[in-house]
Design an enzyme around this catalytic site. Structure first.
Site, PDB file in Angstrom:
ATOM      1  N   GLU A 121      -4.695   3.763   1.579  1.00  0.00           N
ATOM      2  CA  GLU A 121      -3.754   3.561   2.679  1.00  0.00           C
ATOM      3  C   GLU A 121      -3.469   4.858   3.430  1.00  0.00           C
ATOM      4  OE1 GLU A 121       0.872   2.111   3.390  1.00  0.00           O
ATOM      5  OE2 GLU A 121       0.017   2.182   1.381  1.00  0.00           O
ATOM      6  N   ASP A 122      -3.333   5.973   2.705  1.00  0.00           N
ATOM      7  CA  ASP A 122      -2.814   7.206   3.314  1.00  0.00           C
ATOM      8  C   ASP A 122      -3.829   8.328   3.458  1.00  0.00           C
ATOM      9  OD1 ASP A 122      -0.332   5.985   3.457  1.00  0.00           O
ATOM     10  OD2 ASP A 122       0.325   6.752   1.519  1.00  0.00           O
TER      11      ASP A 122
END
Length: 710
Positions: A121-122
């Site tokens: 996600e990051d």
């Protein structure tokens, strides 16, 4: 907001083996800075996850830690340079989440996915890289957590957020385990956010995540989340409870002395047990104070007794109830009847000679592990022994050539509890997000589950329902939309209405109408508790606005059958010149055991001895009159026939009665209710021995599902 809101003494008592080892508390800030100093040698684990490795080995001594080292190296290098809002290096967050799960006893695959749960996600890391390096299982879990995390937590997005979370949880409960640990660490560090954002996150945690933690049995996470939410949403009550606990800390605690007396009793009985004093967490103290008012010293904790075998639990219980004064109302056996979230223990309480009341929990060490960790303690629900051994030998290296499975595709978890299967079934048919959200919260608010048995012997043999469920809920759980035609039920062999509530262990037979056009009543919504039933009923009523008014489940007045009051058939009373009458309430026939009572006018009314009127007469002091049957075999009886409504039913029943050579004295047919029809027949039989054959013949008429004596 710090972790001080959760009574750390309670956590250390809950894990005595960790307290004895003397392990220091993890300093995530120090380890986060150490993680930025550069790579470590490949022959040992990085210092930053030393605590994770130690906690993991405490539960899984033979675990291969090389995959954890590789996961940490990837996570640390990917998150390098990222900082949390609290000012800590971001790597401290996946480390803290993984440590929480490791202390609960999660298996290696879960810990690996936990370390990587934010990378896709990051950071620049892709699912393909995760799959190539760590295999399909880790990829599957990381993808599930990622899709849950990507969804906004705004008020408008909450329904869809938790719909996806629910589906991900159903496909693999390890996704929710990581999500719960992730939320716990975020709640511990929530103090850096604005008060309004703290309150919003705390409300979502209270409404959905805490009930899910309870349903999954992860009590260790649930209790700490409760305390953190309590401190944010109810600061005044939290401070009052904090003051109560602080005041108690300065007083003499009676529980250690009580625990020692219990140890002596068990030692003399030859039972090997560990007796611990387990302080209550903040929310528990708050609830007890509201329930009992002023608290005594023994109210701030409970005794936890850990033994080796199930039989020892009952041995401990016997000794406690023999040597102390038990509080009977506090006894609960969750070993024989486990809770829906896997929880097993014996609960009891006893009073000491000085007036203190000690609450006690008795369980085996395995039960304790499951009570604290719930589904986390179950390990990998998909791994066979062979697959586990192969994965350990290979270090779970490269995955197969198959694409990483979509977490939202159906993947049946063998450990999936019944309540989760129900949620997954109805969420697909929820008509809109608002309905889904409101019904989800109502379903999660249920704190009890019952199991009922199918009388038809079909598969599955049992139906799991929330506490308070009715026959309507059982019908939709068993038949789906076909339950629209349900017109009645037998519970434990007795006919009852669909609105009747079910109890744990009931046997249920559901009666369906043959008419395909039949449908539910609007009244059903008042008695339906499961989301599946409520959504199906609402959908049918919306599609059939005219049909809804045609049916009703209003309670039917009891049927009053009047027998032949002018004669007593072949019953004779031992009272000269007395007129004998057969009671219409029970219509006795030879060779029934009977009793007679003199009524107004000097007549003798004859009842079956099992009739409720007999018990009432005797309770009023009325003296019975001896009654016997004449040698003649003819008799008069009233029968009730319950059937589905259909044309020519009355003619077919009358013909069946006539074929048995029985005279119809009178017949009554009630108006149909929910397509069910009740008939009452007063019949003159030439021989009482033919009554069973007559009743069988009436039951054989198509559409008749019950024939009974009045």
């Amino acid at each position: 907001m710090s972790a001080e809101a959760t009574n750390p003494e309670a956590r250390s008592e809950a894990r005595p083996e960790l307290r004895r080892r003397g392990r220091t508390r993890l300093d995530l800030r120090r380890l986060g800075r150490a993680a930025l100093l550069g790579p470590t040698s490949r022959d040992r684990l990085p210092d930053a996850i030393g605590h994770v490795a130690e906690a993991h080995r405490a539960h899984h001594p033979d675990a291969d830690l090389s995959i954890l080292r590789r996961a940490y190296v990837l996570a640390e290098s990917s998150h390098r340079g990222q900082m949390r809002k609290s000012g800590e290096p971001y790597i401290t967050h996946p480390l803290a989440v993984t440590l929480i799960l490791a202390e609960l006893g999660a298996e290696t695959t879960t810990l690996t996915a936990s370390l990587l749960h934010d990378t896709v996600e990051d950071t620049e890391v892709t699912l393909d890289q995760v799959r190539e390096e760590f295999g399909d299982e880790v990829c599957f879990i990381v993808d599930g957590v990622t899709k849950v995390e990507k969804i906004d937590y705004g008020a408008a997005a909450e329904p869809e957020t938790f719909r996806k979370m629910l589906v991900a949880t159903g496909n693999d409960v390890r996704v929710m385990s990581i999500k719960l640990a992730d939320r716990l660490h975020n709640m511990r560090t929530l103090g850096v956010m604005r008060p309004d954002k703290q309150a919003r996150i705390a409300k979502v945690t209270r409404d959905v995540l805490i009930p899910l933690a309870e349903r999954l049995g992860v009590q260790a996470l649930k209790t700490e989340l409760e305390d953190l939410v309590f401190a944010i949403l109810h600061p005044e009550e939290y401070e009052h409870t904090r003051a109560l606990i602080a005041a108690h800390a300065g007083e003499r605690d009676p529980l250690p002395a009580i625990a020692e007396s219990v140890r002596v009793v068990l030692r003399e009985a030859g039972i090997h047990a560990e007796v611990l004093v387990r302080p209550r967490h903040f929310v528990s103290v708050h609830r007890i104070s509201r329930k009992r008012g002023e608290l005594r010293g023994s109210d701030f904790g409970r005794l936890l007794i850990l033994v080796g075998e199930n039989a020892d639990c009952y041995g401990v219980l016997g000794e406690l109830h023999t040597c102390f004064t038990p509080v009977v109302s506090e006894f609960k056996d969750f070993i024989a009847v486990p809770k829906f979230n896997l929880y097993q223990s014996l609960h009891t309480a006893f009073a000491t000679s000085d007036g203190h009341v000690a609450e006690v929990i008795v369980r085996t060490r395995q039960m304790h592990r499951v009570a604290e960790a719930g589904v986390v303690a179950l390990g990998n629900p998909y791994a066979t022994a062979a697959a586990t051994a192969a994965a350990a030998a290979s270090g779970a290296t490269a995955g197969s050539a198959e694409a990483c499975a979509d977490p939202y595709e159906e993947r049946v978890d063998p450990t999936r509890p019944g309540w989760l299967s129900r949620l997954l079934d109805w969420q697909q048919s929820a008509p809109d997000p608002d309905t889904f959200w409101s019904v989800l919260r109502a379903e999660l608010a249920q704190d009890r589950e019952i199991t009922v048995f199918r009388a038809d012997g079909g598969a599955p043999a049992t139906i799991s329902l929330p506490g308070g469920a009715s026959c309507i809920d059982a019908a939709y759980a068993q038949y789906g939309e076909a339950a629209h035609g349900c017109i009645g039920a037998r519970v434990n062999g007795r006919l009852t209405s669909l609105t009747s509530r079910l109890s744990d262990g009931d046997t249920v037979q559901l009666l369906l109408a043959h008419d395909a056009s039949s449908g539910p009543s609007a009244d059903w919504l008042e008695h339906a508790h499961t989301p599946a039933a409520r959504i199906a009923i609402s959908s049918w009523l919306k599609a059939h606005p005219d049909g809804a008014a045609a049916t009703t489940t209003a309670a039917r007045a009891p049927l009053s059958v009047v027998g032949a009051r002018g004669g007593g058939g072949n019953a004779v009373a031992d009272l000269p010149d007395a007129t004998v009458r057969l009671a219409g309430c029970c219509t006795p026939v030879p060779p029934d055991a009977v009793a007679g009572f003199v009524v107004r006018g000097g007549a003798v009314t004859v009842h079956r001895v099992q009739c409720a009127a007999v018990a009432q007469m005797r309770s009023l002091g009325r003296t019975s009159v001896a009654v016997h049957w004449r040698a003649t075999a003819d008799c008069r009886v009233t029968l009730l026939a319950e059937s589905f409504g259909r044309p020519h039913l009355l003619a077919d029943l009358t013909e069946a009665i006539a074929r048995e050579g029985v005279e119809v004295v009178s017949a009554t047919v009630e108006p149909p209710v929910e397509q069910r029809v009740r008939h009452s027949y007063t019949l003159q039989l030439p021989d009482a021995t033919g009554l069973p054959a007559l009743m069988r013949a009436m039951r054989d008429v198509p559409g008749v599902y019950d024939v009974s004596r009045a």
